[in-house]
Design an enzyme around this catalytic site. Structure first.
Site, PDB file in Angstrom:
ATOM      1  N   ARG A 105       0.930  -1.271  -0.012  1.00 17.92           N
ATOM      2  CA  ARG A 105       0.028  -0.074   0.016  1.00 17.92           C
ATOM      3  C   ARG A 105       1.015   1.263   0.102  1.00 17.92           C
ATOM      4  NH1 ARG A 105      -4.649   1.311   4.602  1.00 17.92           N
ATOM      5  NH2 ARG A 105      -2.676   1.160   5.779  1.00 17.92           N
ATOM      6  N   THR A 109      -1.150   7.629  -0.991  1.00 19.88           N
ATOM      7  CA  THR A 109      -2.304   7.626  -1.709  1.00 19.88           C
ATOM      8  C   THR A 109      -3.128   6.420  -0.983  1.00 19.88           C
ATOM      9  OG1 THR A 109      -1.317   5.797  -3.266  1.00 19.88           O
ATOM     10  CG2 THR A 109      -1.059   8.208  -3.854  1.00 19.88           C
ATOM     11  N   ASP A 201      -1.015  -4.116  12.820  1.00 21.28           N
ATOM     12  CA  ASP A 201      -0.516  -4.766  11.300  1.00 21.28           C
ATOM     13  C   ASP A 201      -0.472  -6.292  11.409  1.00 21.28           C
ATOM     14  OD1 ASP A 201       1.299  -5.322   9.429  1.00 21.28           O
ATOM     15  OD2 ASP A 201       1.242  -3.645   8.943  1.00 21.28           O
ATOM     16  N   ASP A 204       3.044  -7.678  10.546  1.00 22.73           N
ATOM     17  CA  ASP A 204       3.996  -7.429  11.521  1.00 22.73           C
ATOM     18  C   ASP A 204       3.604  -8.557  12.623  1.00 22.73           C
ATOM     19  OD1 ASP A 204       5.586  -5.801  10.283  1.00 22.73           O
ATOM     20  OD2 ASP A 204       4.374  -4.094  11.268  1.00 22.73           O
TER      21      ASP A 204
END
Length: 210
Positions: A105, A109, A201, A204
């Site tokens: 990602r 944006t 996340d 992670d």
């Protein structure tokens, strides 16, 4: 035809999801829970596989049994976090093939950028399950499914652990022909495009990189 959206309410899935969310859950336990939830979700997501009746010789006679009618399956994780769900899926369907789609990602944006795509050569003969723990903005799932559709598989389903309403709506709008399975639905996205309350996340936490 618009397909179904399933938000799981099974006690086992919800119990495991509550532990998964906990900030104190270790990398080892987190990884195991992701696989366990993925396995339970696969059980339900494969419910509509076509069956055929066959005769099976038992030690005491012949039994008329139901047998999956020759459908070929493929699981396609969205890298990297989707890898955490694959082993759980394969425990139930060990003969399935596995493809990979790599997306990251763009932090400015929030749009997905593809860097890798490797799918089974006979993908057009397979029912495909795209897996990714988080459905946040929906961008990665939308793009991954778009890439897979170019190869013309028999069907596509999407499975995630946690979805945000914004991502679910975006995915339904972009791909109304895809069934969607979510272990949990959360409140919203924050200003950075992360699911709230979410679980952090997923990549992670699966791989212990943060």
């Amino acid at each position: 035809m618009e397909r179904k959206v399933v938000i799981f309410d099974h006690p086992l899935i919800q119990h495991k999801l509550s532990i998964l969310r906990n900030i104190e859950t270790s990398t080892k336990d987190f990884r195991e829970l992701v696989n366990e939830i993925a396995m339970l979700m696969t059980y339900e997501a494969t419910r509509d596989l076509p069956m055929e009746e066959i005769d099976v010789k038992t030690p005491c006679g012949v039994a008329s049994c139901n047998h999956i009618a020759g459908r070929k399956l493929a699981f396609v994780p969205i890298l990297r976090a989707g890898l955490g769900m694959v082993d759980g899926c394969l425990k139930l369907v060990p003969a399935a093939r596995v493809g990979h789609i790599g997306l990251y990602r763009d932090e400015e944006t929030l749009m997905p950028v593809e860097y890798y795509c490797k799918l089974p050569k006979d993908i057009e003969e397979r029912d495909v399950f795209v897996v990714d723990p988080m459905l946040a903005t929906g961008g990665s799932a939308i793009d991954a499914i778009r890439q897979i559709k170019l190869r013309k598989p028999r069907s596509i389903k999407f499975m995630c652990l946690i979805a945000a309403p914004e991502g679910l709506d975006a995915l339904k709008k972009a791909h109304p022909d895809v069934d969607i399975f979510c272990a949990g639905m959360d409140e919203k996205l924050n200003e950075n495009g992360y699911i709230v309350p979410g679980l952090g996340d997923a990549g992670d936490r699966i791989f212990g990189t943060k």
